[in-house]
Design an enzyme around this catalytic site. Sequence first.
Site, PDB file in Angstrom:
ATOM      1  N   ARG A  11      -7.577   3.734   0.190  1.00 15.82           N
ATOM      2  CA  ARG A  11      -6.135   3.638   0.386  1.00 15.82           C
ATOM      3  C   ARG A  11      -5.543   4.976   0.835  1.00 15.82           C
ATOM      4  O   ARG A  11      -4.636   5.018   1.664  1.00 15.82           O
ATOM      5  CB  ARG A  11      -5.477   3.163  -0.913  1.00 15.82           C
ATOM      6  CG  ARG A  11      -5.766   1.683  -1.212  1.00 15.82           C
ATOM      7  CD  ARG A  11      -5.416   1.322  -2.628  1.00 15.82           C
ATOM      8  NE  ARG A  11      -5.373  -0.110  -2.861  1.00 15.82           N
ATOM      9  CZ  ARG A  11      -5.102  -0.661  -4.038  1.00 15.82           C
ATOM     10  NH1 ARG A  11      -4.849   0.106  -5.082  1.00 15.82           N
ATOM     11  NH2 ARG A  11      -5.081  -1.968  -4.181  1.00 15.82           N
ATOM     12  N   HIS A  64      -7.797  -4.948  -1.906  1.00 14.04           N
ATOM     13  CA  HIS A  64      -7.479  -5.340  -3.277  1.00 14.04           C
ATOM     14  C   HIS A  64      -8.735  -5.129  -4.111  1.00 14.04           C
ATOM     15  O   HIS A  64      -9.835  -5.432  -3.646  1.00 14.04           O
ATOM     16  CB  HIS A  64      -7.084  -6.816  -3.346  1.00 14.04           C
ATOM     17  CG  HIS A  64      -7.076  -7.362  -4.749  1.00 14.04           C
ATOM     18  ND1 HIS A  64      -6.016  -7.185  -5.604  1.00 14.04           N
ATOM     19  CD2 HIS A  64      -8.018  -8.026  -5.458  1.00 14.04           C
ATOM     20  CE1 HIS A  64      -6.302  -7.733  -6.775  1.00 14.04           C
ATOM     21  NE2 HIS A  64      -7.512  -8.255  -6.713  1.00 14.04           N
ATOM     22  N   PHE A  90       9.497  -6.642  -4.430  1.00 13.56           N
ATOM     23  CA  PHE A  90       8.663  -6.624  -3.222  1.00 13.56           C
ATOM     24  C   PHE A  90       7.780  -7.865  -3.079  1.00 13.56           C
ATOM     25  O   PHE A  90       6.970  -7.958  -2.163  1.00 13.56           O
ATOM     26  CB  PHE A  90       7.787  -5.360  -3.194  1.00 13.56           C
ATOM     27  CG  PHE A  90       6.919  -5.173  -4.418  1.00 13.56           C
ATOM     28  CD1 PHE A  90       5.707  -5.834  -4.550  1.00 13.56           C
ATOM     29  CD2 PHE A  90       7.329  -4.323  -5.450  1.00 13.56           C
ATOM     30  CE1 PHE A  90       4.918  -5.677  -5.684  1.00 13.56           C
ATOM     31  CE2 PHE A  90       6.535  -4.150  -6.588  1.00 13.56           C
ATOM     32  CZ  PHE A  90       5.328  -4.831  -6.695  1.00 13.56           C
ATOM     33  N   ARG A 132     -12.040   0.639  -8.519  1.00 13.64           N
ATOM     34  CA  ARG A 132     -10.687   1.208  -8.444  1.00 13.64           C
ATOM     35  C   ARG A 132     -10.737   2.649  -7.945  1.00 13.64           C
ATOM     36  O   ARG A 132      -9.805   3.111  -7.284  1.00 13.64           O
ATOM     37  CB  ARG A 132     -10.002   1.145  -9.816  1.00 13.64           C
ATOM     38  CG  ARG A 132      -9.830  -0.250 -10.405  1.00 13.64           C
ATOM     39  CD  ARG A 132      -8.741  -1.078  -9.836  1.00 13.64           C
ATOM     40  NE  ARG A 132      -7.406  -0.514  -9.962  1.00 13.64           N
ATOM     41  CZ  ARG A 132      -6.309  -1.174  -9.567  1.00 13.64           C
ATOM     42  NH1 ARG A 132      -6.391  -2.389  -9.029  1.00 13.64           N
ATOM     43  NH2 ARG A 132      -5.120  -0.614  -9.674  1.00 13.64           N
ATOM     44  N   TYR A 173      -1.099 -13.389  -6.736  1.00 13.00           N
ATOM     45  CA  TYR A 173      -0.143 -12.379  -7.196  1.00 13.00           C
ATOM     46  C   TYR A 173       0.928 -12.963  -8.129  1.00 13.00           C
ATOM     47  O   TYR A 173       2.027 -12.402  -8.239  1.00 13.00           O
ATOM     48  CB  TYR A 173       0.520 -11.703  -5.998  1.00 13.00           C
ATOM     49  CG  TYR A 173      -0.347 -10.642  -5.332  1.00 13.00           C
ATOM     50  CD1 TYR A 173      -0.991  -9.662  -6.092  1.00 13.00           C
ATOM     51  CD2 TYR A 173      -0.506 -10.598  -3.952  1.00 13.00           C
ATOM     52  CE1 TYR A 173      -1.775  -8.687  -5.500  1.00 13.00           C
ATOM     53  CE2 TYR A 173      -1.291  -9.620  -3.353  1.00 13.00           C
ATOM     54  CZ  TYR A 173      -1.920  -8.665  -4.129  1.00 13.00           C
ATOM     55  OH  TYR A 173      -2.687  -7.689  -3.550  1.00 13.00           O
ATOM     56  N   LYS A 190      -7.708  -6.612   2.963  1.00  8.40           N
ATOM     57  CA  LYS A 190      -6.404  -7.206   3.271  1.00  8.40           C
ATOM     58  C   LYS A 190      -6.172  -7.236   4.788  1.00  8.40           C
ATOM     59  O   LYS A 190      -6.912  -6.603   5.549  1.00  8.40           O
ATOM     60  CB  LYS A 190      -5.316  -6.395   2.554  1.00  8.40           C
ATOM     61  CG  LYS A 190      -5.344  -6.519   1.019  1.00  8.40           C
ATOM     62  CD  LYS A 190      -4.236  -5.673   0.386  1.00  8.40           C
ATOM     63  CE  LYS A 190      -4.104  -5.922  -1.110  1.00  8.40           C
ATOM     64  NZ  LYS A 190      -2.999  -5.125  -1.706  1.00  8.40           N
ATOM     65  N   GLU A 202      -9.462 -14.069 -10.772  1.00  6.22           N
ATOM     66  CA  GLU A 202      -9.391 -13.985  -9.310  1.00  6.22           C
ATOM     67  C   GLU A 202     -10.637 -14.561  -8.643  1.00  6.22           C
ATOM     68  O   GLU A 202     -10.541 -15.273  -7.646  1.00  6.22           O
ATOM     69  CB  GLU A 202      -9.200 -12.523  -8.890  1.00  6.22           C
ATOM     70  CG  GLU A 202      -7.864 -11.940  -9.343  1.00  6.22           C
ATOM     71  CD  GLU A 202      -7.779 -10.429  -9.174  1.00  6.22           C
ATOM     72  OE1 GLU A 202      -6.719  -9.874  -9.462  1.00  6.22           O
ATOM     73  OE2 GLU A 202      -8.781  -9.803  -8.770  1.00  6.22           O
ATOM     74  N   ASN A 205      -2.177  -1.223   1.895  1.00  2.00           N
ATOM     75  CA  ASN A 205      -3.185  -0.446   1.165  1.00  2.00           C
ATOM     76  C   ASN A 205      -4.618  -0.979   1.302  1.00  2.00           C
ATOM     77  O   ASN A 205      -5.473  -0.700   0.473  1.00  2.00           O
ATOM     78  CB  ASN A 205      -2.765  -0.257  -0.306  1.00  2.00           C
ATOM     79  CG  ASN A 205      -2.498  -1.564  -1.022  1.00  2.00           C
ATOM     80  OD1 ASN A 205      -2.758  -2.643  -0.479  1.00  2.00           O
ATOM     81  ND2 ASN A 205      -2.010  -1.483  -2.238  1.00  2.00           N
TER      82      ASN A 205
END
Length: 164
Positions: A109, A126, A58, A92, A50, A10, A137, A123
């Site tokens: 993160r 992704h 948010f 993850r 998203y 990101k 995605e 963070n």
Amino acid sequence: MTEHILVIIKPDGMLKGHAGHVLARFEETDLLLVGGRVVKVTRELAETHYAHLKDKPFFAELIRFLMGELHNNQDMVLALIFSGEDAVKKGRAIAGATNPELAEPHSIRGSLGRVTTKGVFENVIHVSSDALEGEREIKLWFSPDEVAREIFPSKLVAGRKAWL
Ligand code: IDP
Ligand code: MG
């Protein structure tokens, strides 16, 4: 089961120079890098990526974050595809929890992310949440020709490959 995940460095991670570190962490696994490209994040791409969060309070800040508007207009991100056994679980784990303050300290993160005073989760990366999301995605961020392995079926449309 073999899974395919989208990993994105990101804008905060790009601006702070963490792309190499992220790549090194993934290279420590048995996951295979099958695609990678630097992508300029448009509003349309960010909002489609998203889309499932559009009702969250948010959402607007999240879209600005992914477009680099909170990071010196760093609107280029590095998008990577990793394939392999339990790719979601492994990816993850490397990423850590969504909220950097709650993420395991040695995760990406947890070690490199932060929560801003405005409450934005910076963070760093992704990682797809499950295999179905991974497929959606990857097909959003890459065309078949940009992926070095035939991970999902494609067809020829006017001489170019398109996802089925
Ligand atoms: P994930 O990235 O760990 O899969 P998601 O729930 O899919 O988490 O949320 C997508 C992104 O939205 C997060 O990575 C983070 O940037 C942002 N986000 C999620 N929950 C919050 C929140 O409660 N406050 C601020 N930002 C959030
Ligand atoms: Mg998610």
